[in-house]
Structure formats: C-alpha cells, structure tokens
Design an enzyme around this catalytic site. Structure first.
Site, short mmCIF file in Angstrom:
data_model
loop_
_atom_site.label_atom_id
_atom_site.label_comp_id
_atom_site.label_asym_id
_atom_site.label_seq_id
_atom_site.Cartn_x
_atom_site.Cartn_y
_atom_site.Cartn_z
N ASP A 174 0.85 -1.19 0.00
CA ASP A 174 0.00 0.00 0.00
C ASP A 174 0.89 1.26 0.00
O ASP A 174 1.82 1.36 0.81
CB ASP A 174 -0.86 -0.04 1.28
N HIS A 175 0.63 2.19 -0.89
CA HIS A 175 1.37 3.45 -0.97
C HIS A 175 2.89 3.29 -1.04
O HIS A 175 3.64 3.94 -0.28
CB HIS A 175 1.02 4.36 0.22
N ASP A 210 2.87 5.03 -5.55
CA ASP A 210 2.11 6.26 -5.37
C ASP A 210 2.98 7.47 -5.71
O ASP A 210 3.71 7.98 -4.87
CB ASP A 210 1.62 6.34 -3.91
N GLY A 234 -8.05 8.49 6.99
CA GLY A 234 -8.24 8.81 8.39
C GLY A 234 -9.70 8.89 8.83
O GLY A 234 -10.62 8.56 8.08
N SER A 262 -13.01 4.34 4.47
CA SER A 262 -13.64 3.91 5.72
C SER A 262 -14.92 4.70 5.93
O SER A 262 -15.02 5.87 5.53
CB SER A 262 -12.69 4.13 6.90
N ILE A 307 -9.68 -0.01 3.05
CA ILE A 307 -10.23 0.25 4.39
C ILE A 307 -9.17 -0.06 5.45
O ILE A 307 -8.71 -1.20 5.55
CB ILE A 307 -11.50 -0.61 4.61
#
Ligand code: G3H
Ligand code: 13P
Ligand code: ZN
Length: 324
Positions: A94-95, A116, A191, A229, A270
C-alpha cells in the site's frame, strides 16, 4: 527471490476482471498485527469473499517486513487448512513510494504493488510508475498507480483540499505507464476526519461525475478508491463512552461506497475502520473489566468485532461476499 504463486497468493488481474463483470469491489484491508490479520481472513472466509491484504511502509516498520510476509503466508495456509476456504488472496504493498521498495516487496512474495507518485509532477509520476510496471510485469505482479491527491495526509504529504483527478489525464497516464489499476481522487480521504460537517448539514457526496467521466475515457479499466472507511458512528460513540476523544469523526456513507462498488471501482481500501473498532472494544473491556490483564481477554473481543465488521462490509457494502 520468492514467487508469490508458490506462497498461495494471486495477483489482482482475475479478481478485478470478475469484480468489474459482477458489479462489486474487492476489499483491501490493512493489517499490522496478528489479530487484525485473523479478523480479515476469518471474516473473508466466512463471507466467501476474495481479499487483498495490504501492507503499508508504516506496517513494515512497525511489525518487521519479514515477519509480516510470513504472517500473510501463514494466513493463507490457515484459511485453506483450518477454515476450509479457497478464497483468492492477494498480498499488496500500500502506498509504495519508490522503485526500491516495490522491488523489495516483489522479491519477498508480494503479488501486487502500489506505486504512489501522486504528489510528484505529472511527468515524474509517469516516469516512476512506468519503471515499477516494467519490473513488476516481468514477475506477473500487478501494479496500482495514482492520479490526483486525496485531502488529508497521504505519504507524509498534507493537502488541505483534495486535488481531484483530472479525467483528461487518465488515458494518457494509463497508456504511458502500463498500470493495471488506477487510484483516483473523487472526495475520499484517509483517516477518521473526512469531512467538516456543519450542524444540520449533510456529508457532501463523492464526485461521481468525475468517476463517470473517467469511466468514459478508459472504459473497463479498474479503478481504486482509497480513504474509504465509513467511520461507523456506533464505534465512535463506544470509543468516546469509554474515555476516547474522537470529536467529529466522520467517514464515507455506506450507500455511496455501495454505488461506487457497482461502477468501475474494483478495489476499496479500508484501514481506519479496523483501527476504530479494535480501539473501541479494547476501551470497553478496560473500562468494564478492570481486573483483566490477559491480552487475550481484550484483544479477543476486538478481533471478534472486527471480523463481524468485515463480514458486514463484504455483504452489505462492497458486494464481494459469495464471490470467493
Ligand atoms: O493509507 C494509509 C493506510 O491507512 C496505512 O496507514 O501508513 O499509518 O500504516 P499507515
Ligand atoms: P481509510 O483511512 O479511509 O481507512 O483509508 C485507507 C487507505 O486508503 C489505505 O491505503
Ligand atoms: Zn490509501
């Protein structure tokens, strides 16, 4: 060099193809520890959903990269042997922020990576993403790129307002880089504080107009939504009831994610919701059973609540349940 296929993982190609045809999205859940990983695998096995296990750079630093990789491998074995489930599992970075990090993950058995470059100037983003694609595709590893910047903190870059993805760029970016999927910015953010909602006002809708414009320009191409989220009010309240201080925490309403999942959005990320549920349940045990000091007595209920949330999301929001 570990080959992800020998470890029981799949890349995201087939998953996304089926998700696109079936009008649902694959859940991508982040994990940093054993209980989170157990919740994800148990929840996805029970709801028979394909799953993308996501590891961030922060997770690699926190839990140790070697340990995380073996945990993910162990999770697949547990799912097959003990949960008797054959759901497809991808292990995804991720990222990722550099070619070196992506190479290191691919060498250690990841089946998918995100590069990313969204904070870079457009041409530099293309240059970096293309390099990662050239390396990853040699090993049949799929690559997610990103165009547009989400509001909030992303890769240590703080943006007060989102820079929505410009639909005019997507075709050129996809063609020049060769990416397999594209993360876009249409109003989600990372966030627990996604929107500032004035009293009496409702949460602004995601920019589905931008998504539709993107779909027109790259029809059938897999789109990814980060920052997805929902920050369920029930768990914010539970957290705050037992001493938490999450003021005005608000996420993406489930019906908007449901709508997105039916479109070209094939992957929904998520992380925050998992953190929130776990923290709320641990707080509850600490407050109501202060005599307990066995970690299993508070991590166990947290794990159970997260598993149930994952089943709910797969069934009611992403539509991935029953597609394993
Ligand atoms: O998008 C970021 C993910 O939520 C991972 O967060 O870098 O704190 O592990 P982290
Ligand atoms: P949330 O913070 O909304 O859970 O988003 C997670 C994410 O995008 C991970 O890449
Ligand atoms: Zn993200």
């Amino acid at each position: 060099m570990a080959n992800y296929k020998d470890l029981g993982f799949v890349n995201t190609k087939e998953m996304f193809k089926k998700a696109m045809e079936g009008g649902y999205a694959i859940p991508a859940y982040n994990f940093n520890n054993m209980e989170q990983l157990q919740s994800i695998m148990m929840g996805c096995a029970e709801s028979n959903s394909p799953v993308i296990l996501q590891v961030s750079s922060g997770a690699r630093k926190y839990a140790n990269q070697t340990l995380l990789q073996y945990m993910a491998e162990g999770a697949v074995q547990m799912t097959r042997k003990d949960l008797k489930s054959n759901i497809p599992v991808a292990l995804h970075l991720d990222h990722g922020d550099s070619l070196e990090l992506c190479v290191s993950c691919i060498e250690s058995g990841f089946s998918s990576v995100m590069i990313d470059g969204s904070a870079l100037p457009y041409e530099k983003n293309i240059e970096l993403t293309k390099k990662v694609v050239e390396y990853a595709h040699k090993y049949d590893v799929t690559v997610e790129g990103e165009l547009g910047v989400l509001a909030g903190i992303e890769d240590d870059v703080k943006a007060e307002v989102p820079h929505y993805t410009n639909p005019e760029d997507v075709e050129d970016f996809v063609k020049k880089t060769g990416v397999d999927s594209l993360a876009i910015s249409i109003g989600t953010s990372h966030g627990a504080y996604k929107f500032k909602v004035e009293p009496g006002k409702t949460i602004p809708p995601l920019r589905f107009d931008i998504l539709e414009e993107i779909e027109k320009r790259i029809p059938g191409f897999s789109i990814v939504l980060h920052g997805s989220s929902s920050v369920p009010a029930e768990f914010v309240e539970l957290c705050n009831k037992y001493g938490g201080k999450l003021q005005n925490a608000v996420g993406i309403p489930e019906e908007q994610l449901r709508k997105a999942a039916k479109s070209a959005v094939c992957k929904i990320n998520i992380d925050t919701d998992g953190r929130l549920v776990v923290t709320a349940k641990i707080r509850e045990v600490f407050a109501t059973k202060p005599e307990e000091f066995d970690p299993r007595k508070y991590l166990g209920p947290a794990r159970e609540a997260l598993k149930n949330l994952i089943i709910h999301k797969n069934k009611e929001v992403l539509g991935s349940a029953g597609r394993g």
